[in-house]
Design an enzyme around this catalytic site. Structure first.
Site, short mmCIF file in Angstrom:
data_model
loop_
_atom_site.label_atom_id
_atom_site.label_comp_id
_atom_site.label_asym_id
_atom_site.label_seq_id
_atom_site.Cartn_x
_atom_site.Cartn_y
_atom_site.Cartn_z
N SER A 28 7.40 54.20 9.04
CA SER A 28 8.25 55.38 8.87
C SER A 28 7.45 56.65 8.56
O SER A 28 7.86 57.75 8.92
CB SER A 28 9.28 55.12 7.76
OG SER A 28 8.61 54.78 6.56
N ASP A 86 0.90 49.67 2.93
CA ASP A 86 1.84 49.13 1.95
C ASP A 86 1.26 49.14 0.54
O ASP A 86 1.99 49.27 -0.44
CB ASP A 86 2.24 47.71 2.35
CG ASP A 86 2.81 47.70 3.77
OD1 ASP A 86 3.68 48.54 4.04
OD2 ASP A 86 2.35 46.89 4.60
N GLU A 105 -3.03 47.45 14.83
CA GLU A 105 -3.43 48.50 13.89
C GLU A 105 -4.90 48.32 13.50
O GLU A 105 -5.69 49.27 13.54
CB GLU A 105 -2.54 48.45 12.63
CG GLU A 105 -1.12 48.91 12.88
CD GLU A 105 -0.21 48.76 11.69
OE1 GLU A 105 0.81 49.46 11.66
OE2 GLU A 105 -0.48 47.94 10.79
C1 5RP Z 1 3.22 48.50 9.84
C2 5RP Z 1 2.47 49.03 8.69
C3 5RP Z 1 2.94 50.32 8.10
O1 5RP Z 1 1.98 51.29 8.36
C4 5RP Z 1 3.15 50.17 6.62
O2 5RP Z 1 4.09 49.14 6.41
C5 5RP Z 1 3.68 51.47 6.00
O3 5RP Z 1 4.94 51.78 6.51
P1 5RP Z 1 5.82 52.96 5.93
O4 5RP Z 1 5.10 54.23 6.23
O5 5RP Z 1 7.14 52.83 6.66
O6 5RP Z 1 5.98 52.72 4.44
O7 5RP Z 1 1.48 48.49 8.25
O8 5RP Z 1 2.71 47.26 10.28
#
Ligand code: 5RP
Length: 227
Positions: A28, A86, A105
């Site tokens: 997001s 995260d 990623e």
């Molecule tokens: C997806 C990821 C995201 O970059 C991570 O979960 C952060 O997401 P957000 O910006 O919605 O908190 O690793 O695989």
């Protein structure tokens, strides 16, 4: 929270210049970055910028926002990659993969000249695993065997289930995700390597020693952390 995501996403635009290939993260927070980047490209404020998406989510959003998309196999190098996380520890090691896009990623961000991470201050932790499990992408046929093998690390894991589909989450690569809870991760690099040594593990969500810059959204503004 949305406000903090927007200010870090805007700040990340400062790392983008004409003629750059940009790794486009998933989630997001990065979604705001992709939208803002598309706007600059559409308004001719940036020229010859191309995005390499880390997921279908990033790809669809880039196409919708006006960011020209290229595949990883079509570029010689990635200048900058921008993505969320995260958890971020004091050494800028990360946990990523809530969006199940960790494999692409890591492939893209490992190869980027500069990897810029976008988070709000709630993602800063004393050690990895403090709040979030480590997502592990696995070949479907061995998910149960790997879940049991994780007991060697004193970890408990559950198969990630889909919200709008019956059964498990299936990644962009056609695999499953195990969310593994470890007691305390003292050596993220060592655990990252050990997990990837288990046959059937495609990749795991520990990103040790990869982030160059972390932009942290706070009520007082954006804080920049550098490795
Ligand atoms: C997806 C990821 C995201 O970059 C991570 O979960 C952060 O997401 P957000 O910006 O919605 O908190 O690793 O695989």
């Amino acid at each position: 929270m949305e406000g903090l995501k927007k200010i870090v996403a805007k700040e990340a635009l400062k790392f983008i210049d004409d003629d750059m290939v940009v790794g486009l993260g998933t989630g997001s927070t990065t979604a705001y970055f992709i939208k803002y980047l598309g706007k600059l490209i559409m308004e001719d404020e940036l020229e010859d910028v191309y995005g390499v998406p880390t997921s279908y989510q990033a790809r669809l959003l880039a196409l919708e926002s006006g960011v020209p998309v290229v595949g990883l196999d079509e570029v010689d190098a990635i200048d900058v990659a921008v993505d969320g996380a995260d958890e971020v520890d004091p050494h800028l090691n990360l946990i990523k993969g809530r969006g199940a896009a960790l494999t692409m990623e890591k492939i893209i961000e490992y190869r980027a000249g500069t990897f810029v991470v976008l988070v709000d201050e709630s993602k800063l932790v004393d050690y990895l695993g403090q709040k979030m499990p480590v997502p592990i992408e696995v070949i479907p046929a061995v998910w149960r065997a790997i879940k049991e093998e994780l007991e060697v690390f004193n970890a408990t894991a559950e198969l990630r289930m889909a919200a709008k589909k019956d059964g498990p989450v299936v990644t962009d690569n056609g695999n499953f995700i195990l969310d593994a809870h470890f007691p305390k991760i003292d050596d993220p690099l060592d655990l990252e390597i050990e997990l990837n040594n288990i046959p059937g593990v495609v990749e795991n969500g520990i990103f040790a020693d990869i982030a160059d810059i972390v932009l942290v959204g706070t009520k007082e503004g954006v804080k920049k952390l550098e490795r």
